[in-house]
Scaffold this motif. Structure first.
Motif, mmCIF file in Angstrom:
data_model
loop_
_atom_site.group_PDB
_atom_site.id
_atom_site.type_symbol
_atom_site.label_atom_id
_atom_site.label_comp_id
_atom_site.label_asym_id
_atom_site.label_seq_id
_atom_site.Cartn_x
_atom_site.Cartn_y
_atom_site.Cartn_z
ATOM 1 N N HIS A 20 1.539 -1.246 0.032
ATOM 2 C CA HIS A 20 0.046 -0.372 0.065
ATOM 3 C C HIS A 20 0.934 1.593 0.153
ATOM 4 N N PRO A 21 1.643 1.603 -1.422
ATOM 5 C CA PRO A 21 2.170 3.180 -1.055
ATOM 6 C C PRO A 21 0.776 3.819 -1.155
ATOM 7 N N MET A 22 2.042 4.910 -0.444
ATOM 8 C CA MET A 22 0.924 5.954 0.009
ATOM 9 C C MET A 22 1.359 7.389 -1.114
ATOM 10 N N LYS A 23 -0.086 7.947 -1.555
ATOM 11 C CA LYS A 23 -0.030 9.394 -2.537
ATOM 12 C C LYS A 23 0.395 10.241 -1.683
ATOM 13 N N ASN A 24 1.503 11.313 -2.325
ATOM 14 C CA ASN A 24 1.845 12.746 -1.734
ATOM 15 C C ASN A 24 0.988 13.736 -2.255
#
Length: 91
Positions: free
Chosen positions: A35-39
């Motif tokens: 689950h990569p998070m978005k900036n």
């Protein structure tokens, strides 16, 4: 057969210096890249995930450094001598 109800949960972290942030926890078997998070471009990282009913431990992996959720006061000790954050989903 009853369909398992899942609830959309939002996680966020403010870190203007982070290069990459992942949401890691029991809900993804602690798989670090699941689950990569978005900036948003201003240092606010966010991720929404569908969670079934239950209580889950999680952490953020920020540039390969583990950290608890600073906005969540619910924590518990883990087997590494540090703390994990806790999120609960109820009916």
């Amino acid at each position: 057969m009853q369909k398992i109800k899942k609830e959309k949960m939002s996680f966020s972290l403010e870190d203007v210096n982070a290069k990459e942030v992942y949401l890691v926890g029991e809900f993804n078997n602690w798989k670090q890249d699941a689950h990569p998070m978005k900036n948003n471009g201003k240092g606010k990282w966010a991720k929404q995930v569908q969670l079934s009913e239950g209580t889950f431990e999680y952490k953020f992996l920020v540039d390969n450094q583990w950290m608890v959720d600073p906005e969540n006061k619910r924590t518990c000790p883990n087997c590494f001598g540090t703390q994990n954050s806790i999120v609960s989903v109820s009916k």
